[in-house]
Design a protein around this motif. Structure first.
Motif, PDB file in Angstrom:
ATOM      1  N   THR A  90     -12.719  10.965  -9.202  1.00  0.00           N
ATOM      2  CA  THR A  90     -12.981  12.243  -8.538  1.00  0.00           C
ATOM      3  C   THR A  90     -13.693  13.198  -9.480  1.00  0.00           C
ATOM      4  O   THR A  90     -14.676  13.849  -9.106  1.00  0.00           O
ATOM      5  CB  THR A  90     -11.667  12.883  -8.055  1.00  0.00           C
ATOM      6  N   LEU A  91     -13.207  13.292 -10.711  1.00  0.00           N
ATOM      7  CA  LEU A  91     -13.813  14.188 -11.694  1.00  0.00           C
ATOM      8  C   LEU A  91     -15.260  13.790 -11.987  1.00  0.00           C
ATOM      9  O   LEU A  91     -16.151  14.644 -12.067  1.00  0.00           O
ATOM     10  CB  LEU A  91     -12.987  14.184 -12.984  1.00  0.00           C
ATOM     11  N   VAL A  92     -15.479  12.482 -12.154  1.00  0.00           N
ATOM     12  CA  VAL A  92     -16.827  12.019 -12.457  1.00  0.00           C
ATOM     13  C   VAL A  92     -17.763  12.262 -11.277  1.00  0.00           C
ATOM     14  O   VAL A  92     -18.893  12.743 -11.447  1.00  0.00           O
ATOM     15  CB  VAL A  92     -16.814  10.516 -12.827  1.00  0.00           C
ATOM     16  N   MET A  93     -17.303  11.952 -10.082  1.00  0.00           N
ATOM     17  CA  MET A  93     -18.144  12.141  -8.895  1.00  0.00           C
ATOM     18  C   MET A  93     -18.432  13.616  -8.648  1.00  0.00           C
ATOM     19  O   MET A  93     -19.527  13.974  -8.206  1.00  0.00           O
ATOM     20  CB  MET A  93     -17.473  11.500  -7.682  1.00  0.00           C
ATOM     21  N   ASP A  94     -17.478  14.481  -8.947  1.00  0.00           N
ATOM     22  CA  ASP A  94     -17.720  15.921  -8.817  1.00  0.00           C
ATOM     23  C   ASP A  94     -18.873  16.345  -9.722  1.00  0.00           C
ATOM     24  O   ASP A  94     -19.745  17.134  -9.319  1.00  0.00           O
ATOM     25  CB  ASP A  94     -16.456  16.711  -9.196  1.00  0.00           C
ATOM     26  N   GLY A  95     -18.875  15.833 -10.944  1.00  0.00           N
ATOM     27  CA  GLY A  95     -19.943  16.167 -11.880  1.00  0.00           C
ATOM     28  C   GLY A  95     -21.287  15.632 -11.420  1.00  0.00           C
ATOM     29  O   GLY A  95     -22.315  16.306 -11.543  1.00  0.00           O
ATOM     30  N   VAL A  96     -21.290  14.413 -10.867  1.00  0.00           N
ATOM     31  CA  VAL A  96     -22.529  13.814 -10.381  1.00  0.00           C
ATOM     32  C   VAL A  96     -23.109  14.632  -9.236  1.00  0.00           C
ATOM     33  O   VAL A  96     -24.313  14.942  -9.209  1.00  0.00           O
ATOM     34  CB  VAL A  96     -22.283  12.361  -9.926  1.00  0.00           C
ATOM     35  N   ILE A  97     -22.264  14.994  -8.284  1.00  0.00           N
ATOM     36  CA  ILE A  97     -22.729  15.776  -7.130  1.00  0.00           C
ATOM     37  C   ILE A  97     -23.275  17.123  -7.587  1.00  0.00           C
ATOM     38  O   ILE A  97     -24.327  17.581  -7.123  1.00  0.00           O
ATOM     39  CB  ILE A  97     -21.573  15.978  -6.125  1.00  0.00           C
ATOM     40  N   ARG A  98     -22.580  17.748  -8.523  1.00  0.00           N
ATOM     41  CA  ARG A  98     -23.028  19.059  -9.027  1.00  0.00           C
ATOM     42  C   ARG A  98     -24.396  18.931  -9.683  1.00  0.00           C
ATOM     43  O   ARG A  98     -25.294  19.756  -9.423  1.00  0.00           O
ATOM     44  CB  ARG A  98     -22.014  19.602 -10.026  1.00  0.00           C
ATOM     45  N   ASP A  99     -24.571  17.904 -10.499  1.00  0.00           N
ATOM     46  CA  ASP A  99     -25.848  17.742 -11.202  1.00  0.00           C
ATOM     47  C   ASP A  99     -26.994  17.438 -10.245  1.00  0.00           C
ATOM     48  O   ASP A  99     -28.121  17.919 -10.427  1.00  0.00           O
ATOM     49  CB  ASP A  99     -25.734  16.629 -12.247  1.00  0.00           C
ATOM     50  N   ILE A 100     -26.715  16.627  -9.231  1.00  0.00           N
ATOM     51  CA  ILE A 100     -27.775  16.256  -8.282  1.00  0.00           C
ATOM     52  C   ILE A 100     -28.297  17.478  -7.539  1.00  0.00           C
ATOM     53  O   ILE A 100     -29.508  17.679  -7.400  1.00  0.00           O
ATOM     54  CB  ILE A 100     -27.254  15.207  -7.283  1.00  0.00           C
ATOM     55  N   PHE A 101     -27.384  18.322  -7.074  1.00  0.00           N
ATOM     56  CA  PHE A 101     -27.810  19.447  -6.247  1.00  0.00           C
ATOM     57  C   PHE A 101     -28.211  20.683  -7.058  1.00  0.00           C
ATOM     58  O   PHE A 101     -28.813  21.607  -6.511  1.00  0.00           O
ATOM     59  CB  PHE A 101     -26.687  19.813  -5.260  1.00  0.00           C
ATOM     60  N   ARG A 149     -21.864   0.709  -5.815  1.00  0.00           N
ATOM     61  CA  ARG A 149     -22.685   0.392  -6.997  1.00  0.00           C
ATOM     62  C   ARG A 149     -24.152   0.738  -6.739  1.00  0.00           C
ATOM     63  O   ARG A 149     -24.821   1.321  -7.603  1.00  0.00           O
ATOM     64  CB  ARG A 149     -22.537  -1.070  -7.379  1.00  0.00           C
ATOM     65  N   GLU A 150     -24.666   0.383  -5.558  1.00  0.00           N
ATOM     66  CA  GLU A 150     -26.056   0.714  -5.237  1.00  0.00           C
ATOM     67  C   GLU A 150     -26.236   2.223  -5.099  1.00  0.00           C
ATOM     68  O   GLU A 150     -27.259   2.771  -5.522  1.00  0.00           O
ATOM     69  CB  GLU A 150     -26.473   0.008  -3.948  1.00  0.00           C
ATOM     70  N   LEU A 151     -25.268   2.880  -4.508  1.00  0.00           N
ATOM     71  CA  LEU A 151     -25.346   4.330  -4.366  1.00  0.00           C
ATOM     72  C   LEU A 151     -25.330   4.995  -5.738  1.00  0.00           C
ATOM     73  O   LEU A 151     -26.094   5.921  -6.015  1.00  0.00           O
ATOM     74  CB  LEU A 151     -24.184   4.840  -3.515  1.00  0.00           C
ATOM     75  N   GLY A 152     -24.463   4.487  -6.618  1.00  0.00           N
ATOM     76  CA  GLY A 152     -24.381   5.046  -7.962  1.00  0.00           C
ATOM     77  C   GLY A 152     -25.646   4.815  -8.766  1.00  0.00           C
ATOM     78  O   GLY A 152     -26.001   5.622  -9.627  1.00  0.00           O
ATOM     79  N   ALA A 153     -26.342   3.704  -8.473  1.00  0.00           N
ATOM     80  CA  ALA A 153     -27.575   3.404  -9.209  1.00  0.00           C
ATOM     81  C   ALA A 153     -28.646   4.450  -8.959  1.00  0.00           C
ATOM     82  O   ALA A 153     -29.549   4.635  -9.784  1.00  0.00           O
ATOM     83  CB  ALA A 153     -28.085   2.024  -8.817  1.00  0.00           C
ATOM     84  N   LEU A 154     -28.569   5.161  -7.831  1.00  0.00           N
ATOM     85  CA  LEU A 154     -29.540   6.200  -7.526  1.00  0.00           C
ATOM     86  C   LEU A 154     -29.442   7.358  -8.514  1.00  0.00           C
ATOM     87  O   LEU A 154     -30.398   8.121  -8.679  1.00  0.00           O
ATOM     88  CB  LEU A 154     -29.330   6.721  -6.100  1.00  0.00           C
ATOM     89  N   VAL A 155     -28.285   7.489  -9.160  1.00  0.00           N
ATOM     90  CA  VAL A 155     -28.104   8.549 -10.151  1.00  0.00           C
ATOM     91  C   VAL A 155     -28.931   8.262 -11.398  1.00  0.00           C
ATOM     92  O   VAL A 155     -29.388   9.174 -12.092  1.00  0.00           O
ATOM     93  CB  VAL A 155     -26.604   8.695 -10.512  1.00  0.00           C
ATOM     94  N   ILE A 160     -22.329   5.796 -16.117  1.00  0.00           N
ATOM     95  CA  ILE A 160     -21.526   6.343 -15.030  1.00  0.00           C
ATOM     96  C   ILE A 160     -21.303   5.287 -13.948  1.00  0.00           C
ATOM     97  O   ILE A 160     -20.181   5.103 -13.449  1.00  0.00           O
ATOM     98  CB  ILE A 160     -22.207   7.589 -14.422  1.00  0.00           C
ATOM     99  N   THR A 161     -22.372   4.570 -13.590  1.00  0.00           N
ATOM    100  CA  THR A 161     -22.268   3.541 -12.563  1.00  0.00           C
ATOM    101  C   THR A 161     -21.267   2.470 -12.948  1.00  0.00           C
ATOM    102  O   THR A 161     -20.418   2.062 -12.141  1.00  0.00           O
ATOM    103  CB  THR A 161     -23.645   2.894 -12.312  1.00  0.00           C
ATOM    104  N   ASP A 162     -21.345   1.987 -14.191  1.00  0.00           N
ATOM    105  CA  ASP A 162     -20.445   0.934 -14.657  1.00  0.00           C
ATOM    106  C   ASP A 162     -19.001   1.430 -14.715  1.00  0.00           C
ATOM    107  O   ASP A 162     -18.066   0.691 -14.365  1.00  0.00           O
ATOM    108  CB  ASP A 162     -20.870   0.439 -16.042  1.00  0.00           C
ATOM    109  N   PHE A 163     -18.804   2.669 -15.150  1.00  0.00           N
ATOM    110  CA  PHE A 163     -17.455   3.228 -15.238  1.00  0.00           C
ATOM    111  C   PHE A 163     -16.814   3.322 -13.852  1.00  0.00           C
ATOM    112  O   PHE A 163     -15.669   2.904 -13.655  1.00  0.00           O
ATOM    113  CB  PHE A 163     -17.508   4.612 -15.887  1.00  0.00           C
ATOM    114  N   LEU A 164     -17.559   3.849 -12.889  1.00  0.00           N
ATOM    115  CA  LEU A 164     -17.015   3.997 -11.545  1.00  0.00           C
ATOM    116  C   LEU A 164     -16.793   2.638 -10.883  1.00  0.00           C
ATOM    117  O   LEU A 164     -15.816   2.451 -10.145  1.00  0.00           O
ATOM    118  CB  LEU A 164     -17.964   4.847 -10.693  1.00  0.00           C
ATOM    119  N   HIS A 165     -17.678   1.685 -11.152  1.00  0.00           N
ATOM    120  CA  HIS A 165     -17.500   0.338 -10.595  1.00  0.00           C
ATOM    121  C   HIS A 165     -16.215  -0.287 -11.130  1.00  0.00           C
ATOM    122  O   HIS A 165     -15.442  -0.888 -10.370  1.00  0.00           O
ATOM    123  CB  HIS A 165     -18.697  -0.541 -10.951  1.00  0.00           C
TER     124      HIS A 165
END
Length: 243
Positions: A90-101, A149-155, A160-165
């Motif tokens: 959750t913490l990692v995904m929150d950071g990813v979403i924040r950075d993307i937008f 994994r494919e969704l995370g690769a877009l980042v 980050i992708t490997d950690f979440l996987h």
């Protein structure tokens, strides 16, 4: 495959690791199960070296525990472990979403490539959601892991992708025994994959946030129910949980 058509040791190592991980995810290699390098080598009809390397790879991923005297053991995850994994992702995904937008808008070429990549992700999403609604756990796990994994690769950040996987694999390993023993499994499987892809495609921050929040809240709710039932193992009662 090597130039001569034979399987290289590194390929064999990965094949064995993948096969054993699939056995754990399928529930055929249960948590707490002990085995040796020799047993696995005989099972697959290969030499001990690639088996040992594969088992150490899985140990590094947190799926196995190694003991120099007793061999290897499938790691047993607790409800507390599961909750911690959900909170970490959750913490990692929150950071990813924040950075993307909050980052600069993509170029026209980047946007086109991004939309093209989402086509494949959308297919994974549809298949995962369909499997979840049908309660087909084996198909769901495969598509769910590939979807994220494919969704995370877009980042564009492999760390980050490997950690979440890794976290999601561990979550599934924990969840599988409970889910397979539950007759109402379809009621416990999250199927919001297409909603997430739709929100991302439209670039709607609030919609993306709402779907991700639902995804994580869904997982934590199950953790609460498991904790309330206080089962040490699947056969000890309590409701199931899922990633």
């Amino acid at each position: 495959m090597g130039a001569s058509g034979t399987v290289t040791r590194s390929t064999l190592r990965q094949q064995i690791a993948d096969a054993l991980r699939d056995e754990v995810l399928a529930g055929r290699l249960q948590q707490g199960r002990e085995f040796t390098v020799r047993q696995i080598a005989e099972q697959y009809g290969v030499s001990a070296t690639p088996v040992r390397e594969a088992l150490f790879d899985l140990s590094a991923q947190g799926l196995l525990e190694s003991d120099q005297h007793r061999g290897f053991r499938v790691h047993e995850f607790t409800v507390a472990d599961y909750r911690a994994m959900v909170e970490a992702r959750t913490l990692v995904m929150d950071g990813v979403i924040r950075d993307i937008f909050s980052g600069p808008p993509p170029s026209r070429a980047q946007a086109a490539k991004y939309r093209e990549s989402l086509i494949s992700v959308r297919r994974r999403a549809d298949e995962a959601a369909r499997a979840a609604r049908c309660g087909d756990l084996d198909i769901l796990i495969g598509y769910d892991l590939r979807f994220w994994r494919e969704l995370g690769a877009l980042v564009g950040n492999t760390y980050i992708t490997d950690f979440l996987h890794r976290l999601r694999v561990q979550c599934w390993v924990f969840a599988v025994p409970y889910l397979r023993s539950d007759v109402d499994v379809r009621d416990w499987l999250w199927n919001g994959h297409p909603d997430l892809v739709a929100a991302i495609t439209l670039g709607e921050h609030d919609a993306v946030r709402a779907v991700i929040d639902d995804y994580n809240a869904h997982a934590l709710m199950w953790a609460d129910r498991l904790a309330a039932g206080n089962p040490a193992h699947p056969g000890h009662g309590g409701k199931p949980t899922a990633p």
